[in-house]
Design a protein around this motif. Structure first.
Motif, short mmCIF file in Angstrom:
data_model
loop_
_atom_site.label_atom_id
_atom_site.label_comp_id
_atom_site.label_asym_id
_atom_site.label_seq_id
_atom_site.Cartn_x
_atom_site.Cartn_y
_atom_site.Cartn_z
N GLU A 134 23.45 44.98 53.30
CA GLU A 134 23.00 43.93 52.40
C GLU A 134 22.98 42.56 53.09
O GLU A 134 22.26 41.66 52.66
CB GLU A 134 23.91 43.87 51.17
N VAL A 135 23.80 42.40 54.12
CA VAL A 135 23.90 41.11 54.82
C VAL A 135 23.02 41.13 56.06
O VAL A 135 23.09 42.06 56.87
CB VAL A 135 25.37 40.82 55.21
N ASP A 136 22.19 40.12 56.21
CA ASP A 136 21.29 40.02 57.35
C ASP A 136 21.91 39.23 58.51
O ASP A 136 21.67 39.53 59.67
CB ASP A 136 19.99 39.34 56.94
N LEU A 137 22.68 38.20 58.15
CA LEU A 137 23.33 37.35 59.15
C LEU A 137 24.74 37.01 58.66
O LEU A 137 25.01 37.03 57.46
CB LEU A 137 22.62 36.00 59.32
N ALA B 54 17.09 43.33 63.32
CA ALA B 54 15.87 43.29 62.51
C ALA B 54 15.63 41.92 61.91
O ALA B 54 14.49 41.42 61.88
CB ALA B 54 15.95 44.34 61.40
N ALA B 55 16.71 41.26 61.45
CA ALA B 55 16.57 39.92 60.88
C ALA B 55 16.12 38.91 61.93
O ALA B 55 15.31 38.02 61.67
CB ALA B 55 17.89 39.48 60.25
N ALA C 163 14.56 37.61 74.02
CA ALA C 163 15.40 38.29 75.01
C ALA C 163 15.81 39.70 74.57
O ALA C 163 15.94 40.59 75.40
CB ALA C 163 16.65 37.45 75.28
N VAL C 164 16.02 39.89 73.26
CA VAL C 164 16.54 41.19 72.80
C VAL C 164 15.45 42.11 72.27
O VAL C 164 15.75 43.24 71.85
CB VAL C 164 17.62 41.00 71.71
N ALA C 165 14.20 41.68 72.29
CA ALA C 165 13.12 42.44 71.67
C ALA C 165 13.08 43.90 72.13
O ALA C 165 12.85 44.81 71.32
CB ALA C 165 11.77 41.76 71.95
N SER C 166 13.31 44.14 73.40
CA SER C 166 13.22 45.51 73.93
C SER C 166 14.59 46.17 74.08
O SER C 166 14.69 47.28 74.63
CB SER C 166 12.50 45.50 75.28
N MET C 167 15.66 45.53 73.61
CA MET C 167 17.00 46.08 73.76
C MET C 167 17.37 46.97 72.57
O MET C 167 17.00 46.70 71.44
CB MET C 167 18.03 44.95 73.86
N ASP C 168 18.13 48.01 72.86
CA ASP C 168 18.64 48.90 71.82
C ASP C 168 20.01 48.40 71.37
O ASP C 168 21.05 48.79 71.92
CB ASP C 168 18.75 50.33 72.37
N VAL C 169 19.99 47.46 70.41
CA VAL C 169 21.24 46.88 69.91
C VAL C 169 21.18 46.81 68.39
O VAL C 169 20.10 46.85 67.80
CB VAL C 169 21.48 45.46 70.48
#
Length: 242
Positions: A121-124, A185-186, A83-89
């Motif tokens: 440094e934190v991904d999630l 990105a994660a 869903a977010v692949a093309s979103m600028d977030v």
């Protein structure tokens, strides 16, 4: 920093089919959850992403924003990634569709992890809450988490972790609450990675991030809320709703 909330929503839940469409004091569970996320005022946008025409129509009929998944997905992270692949977030917060009691305080704590992480440094980030019942500690439906001294997740399991070989240590057990905040990105990395044996064995998607070396910062919360997994949970939610 642009932050959005995504609520993955399946109709065919195995333990309680159609639970998101059940009535909770005049509105469906999924609408209550959507409105709870929206009312926090924390997000630039809030969406429900679903594979169900029924849920899609339910949200849009209540003037909410919904998206239909194009592909079949095994977990919420994959559904959100599409869903977010093309979103600028920058940051995507995954709010579980069966948690209409989602509270603002916990979400603020998750978002602060990223605001206080200039080196990325934190991904999630995700939530944990103390478990005080041994029945819950042993329950395979309650996912447990252990962390290092910085609060980074070491492992998630349906088994009791750590194993209580010495019960005198006074260790605190923690339940993993399935509310996540991801760097985009994660999330996109996750969608490209094949499932590995540990995740496949436990059926816990957070393990995939650990197996591929991502950092998950766990934030403790005392708010347990009510996750609607069974008809009994729904009855409890109806009694608790204000």
């Amino acid at each position: 920093m642009k932050i959005i909330a995504m609520i993955p929503a399946r109709y065919a839940a195995s333990r309680f089919p159609g639970k998101l469409m059940k009535d909770l004091k005049g509105k469906s569970v999924i609408v209550r959850t959507y409105e709870a996320a929206l009312s926090t005022g924390l997000f630039d946008d809030v969406f429900v992403v679903t594979d169900s025409d029924i849920i899609y129509k339910e949200i849009t009929a209540h003037n909410g924003k919904a998206m239909m998944s194009i592909k079949e997905h095994d977990c919420g992270s994959d559904r959100i990634a599409e869903a977010v692949a093309s979103m600028d977030v920058d940051v995507v917060v995954n709010v579980q569709g069966d948690e209409p009691f989602t509270d603002k305080e916990s979400l603020v704590s998750l978002i602060e992890v990223f605001r206080n992480d200039p080196n990325k440094e934190v991904d999630l980030a995700s939530l944990k809450t103390p478990i005080h019942s041994w029945d819950d500690i042993k329950d395979p439906n309650v996912v447990k988490v252990i962390t290092d001294q910085r609060g980074n997740a070491l492992y998630f399991s349906r088994s009791p972790i750590p194993y209580p070989r010495d019960e005198k240590t006074g260790v605190t057990y923690y339940k993993h609450k399935g509310v996540y905040a991801f760097r985009k990105a994660a999330l996109m990395d996750f969608a490209q990675w094949p499932m590995l044996p540990l995740e496949a064995t436990e059926k816990i998607e957070a393990i995939r991030y650990l197996e591929y070396g991502k950092t998950i910062r766990m934030v403790e919360t005392g708010v347990t809320g009510i996750e609607i997994d069974t008809p009994e949970d729904l009855e409890k939610a109806i009694k608790e709703w204000k």
